[in-house]
Design an enzyme around this catalytic site. Structure first.
Site, PDB file in Angstrom:
ATOM      1  CB  ILE A  14      -1.026   0.007   1.162  1.00  0.00           C
ATOM      2  CG1 ILE A  14      -2.135   1.008   0.873  1.00  0.00           C
ATOM      3  CG2 ILE A  14      -0.376   0.281   2.511  1.00  0.00           C
ATOM      4  CD1 ILE A  14      -2.921   0.754  -0.371  1.00  0.00           C
ATOM      5  CB  SER A  36      12.209  -0.066   4.543  1.00  0.00           C
ATOM      6  OG  SER A  36      12.126  -1.332   3.943  1.00  0.00           O
ATOM      7  NE  ARG A  38      10.343  -5.580   2.675  1.00  0.00           N
ATOM      8  CZ  ARG A  38       9.691  -5.198   1.574  1.00  0.00           C
ATOM      9  NH1 ARG A  38       9.819  -5.885   0.466  1.00  0.00           N
ATOM     10  NH2 ARG A  38       8.921  -4.126   1.589  1.00  0.00           N
ATOM     11  CE  LYS A  91      -8.180  -1.629   5.820  1.00  0.00           C
ATOM     12  NZ  LYS A  91      -7.817  -2.761   4.880  1.00  0.00           N
ATOM     13  CG  ASP A 169      -6.656  -6.214   5.518  1.00  0.00           C
ATOM     14  OD1 ASP A 169      -5.891  -5.702   6.336  1.00  0.00           O
ATOM     15  OD2 ASP A 169      -6.743  -5.800   4.333  1.00  0.00           O
TER      16      ASP A 169
HETATM   17  P1  NAP Z   1       2.571  -5.477   3.044  1.00  0.00           P
HETATM   18  O1  NAP Z   1       2.737  -5.413   1.573  1.00  0.00           O
HETATM   19  O2  NAP Z   1       2.850  -6.745   3.752  1.00  0.00           O
HETATM   20  O3  NAP Z   1       3.427  -4.291   3.636  1.00  0.00           O
HETATM   21  C1  NAP Z   1       3.595  -4.080   4.992  1.00  0.00           C
HETATM   22  C2  NAP Z   1       5.038  -3.636   5.209  1.00  0.00           C
HETATM   23  O4  NAP Z   1       5.219  -3.329   6.583  1.00  0.00           O
HETATM   24  C3  NAP Z   1       6.060  -4.719   4.904  1.00  0.00           C
HETATM   25  O5  NAP Z   1       6.385  -4.752   3.536  1.00  0.00           O
HETATM   26  C4  NAP Z   1       7.225  -4.289   5.733  1.00  0.00           C
HETATM   27  O6  NAP Z   1       7.879  -3.256   5.028  1.00  0.00           O
HETATM   28  C5  NAP Z   1       6.587  -3.585   6.941  1.00  0.00           C
HETATM   29  N1  NAP Z   1       6.666  -4.383   8.147  1.00  0.00           N
HETATM   30  C6  NAP Z   1       7.268  -3.997   9.300  1.00  0.00           C
HETATM   31  N2  NAP Z   1       7.161  -4.952  10.217  1.00  0.00           N
HETATM   32  C7  NAP Z   1       6.459  -5.958   9.666  1.00  0.00           C
HETATM   33  C8  NAP Z   1       6.041  -7.229  10.153  1.00  0.00           C
HETATM   34  N3  NAP Z   1       6.277  -7.632  11.417  1.00  0.00           N
HETATM   35  N4  NAP Z   1       5.342  -8.038   9.311  1.00  0.00           N
HETATM   36  C9  NAP Z   1       5.087  -7.647   8.038  1.00  0.00           C
HETATM   37  N5  NAP Z   1       5.473  -6.432   7.536  1.00  0.00           N
HETATM   38  C10 NAP Z   1       6.151  -5.606   8.350  1.00  0.00           C
HETATM   39  O7  NAP Z   1       1.074  -5.062   3.450  1.00  0.00           O
HETATM   40  P2  NAP Z   1       0.129  -3.981   2.745  1.00  0.00           P
HETATM   41  O8  NAP Z   1      -0.754  -4.661   1.775  1.00  0.00           O
HETATM   42  O9  NAP Z   1       0.925  -2.832   2.295  1.00  0.00           O
HETATM   43  O10 NAP Z   1      -0.785  -3.616   4.000  1.00  0.00           O
HETATM   44  C11 NAP Z   1      -0.323  -2.779   5.030  1.00  0.00           C
HETATM   45  C12 NAP Z   1      -1.545  -2.113   5.667  1.00  0.00           C
HETATM   46  O11 NAP Z   1      -2.208  -1.355   4.646  1.00  0.00           O
HETATM   47  C13 NAP Z   1      -2.562  -3.138   6.182  1.00  0.00           C
HETATM   48  O12 NAP Z   1      -3.090  -2.703   7.402  1.00  0.00           O
HETATM   49  C14 NAP Z   1      -3.633  -3.143   5.095  1.00  0.00           C
HETATM   50  O13 NAP Z   1      -4.927  -3.413   5.613  1.00  0.00           O
HETATM   51  C15 NAP Z   1      -3.569  -1.720   4.585  1.00  0.00           C
HETATM   52  N6  NAP Z   1      -4.039  -1.600   3.209  1.00  0.00           N
HETATM   53  C16 NAP Z   1      -3.629  -2.485   2.241  1.00  0.00           C
HETATM   54  C17 NAP Z   1      -4.159  -2.393   0.952  1.00  0.00           C
HETATM   55  C18 NAP Z   1      -3.741  -3.342  -0.160  1.00  0.00           C
HETATM   56  O14 NAP Z   1      -4.235  -3.182  -1.276  1.00  0.00           O
HETATM   57  N7  NAP Z   1      -2.859  -4.316   0.065  1.00  0.00           N
HETATM   58  C19 NAP Z   1      -5.097  -1.392   0.643  1.00  0.00           C
HETATM   59  C20 NAP Z   1      -5.441  -0.471   1.633  1.00  0.00           C
HETATM   60  C21 NAP Z   1      -4.909  -0.593   2.911  1.00  0.00           C
HETATM   61  P3  NAP Z   1       9.449  -3.017   5.187  1.00  0.00           P
HETATM   62  O15 NAP Z   1      10.121  -4.258   4.712  1.00  0.00           O
HETATM   63  O16 NAP Z   1       9.654  -1.841   4.342  1.00  0.00           O
HETATM   64  O17 NAP Z   1       9.687  -2.784   6.658  1.00  0.00           O
END
Ligand code: NAP
Length: 312
Positions: A14, A36, A38, A91, A169
């Site tokens: 996101i 980050s 990573r 969120k 989610d």
């Molecule tokens: P994601 O791709 O897994 O990204 C989350 C990032 O958070 C990871 O890439 C990592 O980035 C960091 N992180 C730090 N500690 C972590 C841990 N213990 N476990 C996993 N990741 C960790 O997830 P996302 O889809 O972006 O979702 C993140 C939030 O945005 C969620 O709450 C989701 O509901 C919301 N959201 C997502 C979407 C969607 O389309 N996916 C849409 C709207 C809202 P680093 O490696 O850079 O630290």
């Protein structure tokens, strides 16, 4: 006025899809750094492994936007508030209501701005629906929120872990619209949560709601995460005057009795950042716990069913 410097914490899907491009195009904000684990950066800006390292190295950056999964957000938001930062968060805000209550209290105690977002609420079609329902009442509502977990959360194992919400989610986006537009309070009457037998969060959820209204409106929702035909993000209302209101596309399109009234593109995140800027101008916080409270009740009232294993 100079742009406000902001750092993104957690550079996942996101952040890359929405937060970074919206900040790049913003007249209110400029990206100062990323945090980050990573080591993912953006446009050559400094990258830090932990929020603490950012706060120590760049004390002039007073704003952070936290885009991690919800399970670690309480700890990250507290740390940011304690470091004197104003905070925007993705969120769902936290995994539990008590954590969210604590963040609100801690925001007040530290005197910082806490902006807790629900992106699906930022749609003109949603605002128009709220106005119509306020004027005409609700006879029935049906939410259908179906999408592909493989498309929207590719390889994200955290969504299947305890506190990862599973299909709730995306489902909580529907509830964030529902709680915003409904003209009276709704409660979870019953829910059925189907879990892949090898996972800790549901892949399919069916909910019936009740209300305290004497006319006993019929209210229900279904969320599914194995829909491969495309997204179905729809809420259908029948108003007290018999009009049929269809909100589609996650809140981007509004049809009344089959006639298209509003259809617009994706401006949710731009509108959210604009709101953050205005909240900062006024030094005001904004937290809406209603969607998380209702979703917590879905789990509290949930009958568990085991389904087939899920593998990516
Ligand atoms: P994601 O791709 O897994 O990204 C989350 C990032 O958070 C990871 O890439 C990592 O980035 C960091 N992180 C730090 N500690 C972590 C841990 N213990 N476990 C996993 N990741 C960790 O997830 P996302 O889809 O972006 O979702 C993140 C939030 O945005 C969620 O709450 C989701 O509901 C919301 N959201 C997502 C979407 C969607 O389309 N996916 C849409 C709207 C809202 P680093 O490696 O850079 O630290």
């Amino acid at each position: 006025m100079a742009k406000r410097k902001i750092a993104i914490i957690g550079v996942g899907k996101i952040a890359v899809d929405q937060h970074l491009p919206v900040i790049d195009a913003s007249s209110d904000f400029e990206l100062a750094a990323t945090v980050s684990t990573r080591g993912v950066g953006h446009n050559g800006k400094p990258v830090f492994k932990t929020p603490g390292a950012l706060y120590a190295a760049m004390p002039d950056v007073s704003l952070v936007s936290i885009c991690t999964p919800p399970g670690i957000r309480h700890q990250y938001v507290r740390e940011a508030l304690d470091a004197g930062k104003d905070v925007m968060l993705e969120k769902p805000p936290t995994t539990t209501i008590s954590e969210l209550d604590d963040l609100v209290a801690h925001g007040k105690k530290t005197g910082r701005v806490l902006y807790q977002t629900w992106h699906s609420q930022f749609n003109p079609a949603v605002d128009r629906t709220k106005d119509i329902l306020a004027a005409e009442g609700v006879a029935s509502a049906r939410i259908d929120w179906r999408e592909s977990v493989r498309k929207w959360h590719p390889g994200q194992d955290w969504v299947w872990e305890v506190g990862g919400f599973g299909v709730c989610d995306p489902g909580i986006n529907a509830l964030s619209i529902f709680t915003k537009v409904m003209p009276f309070p709704v409660f979870v009457e019953a829910s059925k949560l189907t879990f892949p037998a090898n996972r800790q969060t549901p892949v399919d959820v069916e909910i019936t709601f009740k209300s305290g209204e004497a006319h006993k409106p019929k209210l229900s929702a279904g969320f599914n995460w194995l829909e491969e035909s495309g997204e179905i993000w729809t809420i259908r209302f029948e108003t007290g005057k018999g009009n049929v209101i269809l909100l589609e596309g996650g809140g981007r399109s509004l049809t009344v009795n089959g006639e298209l009234v509003i259809k617009h593109g994706d401006g949710e995140y731009a509108a959210m950042y604009e709101r953050f800027a205005r909240l900062l101008d006024r030094h005001e916080s904004d937290v809406d716990a209603a969607p998380l409270r209702l979703m917590s009740d879905v789990f509290l009232m949930g009958a568990r069913v085991n389904g087939p294993d899920f593998e990516w």
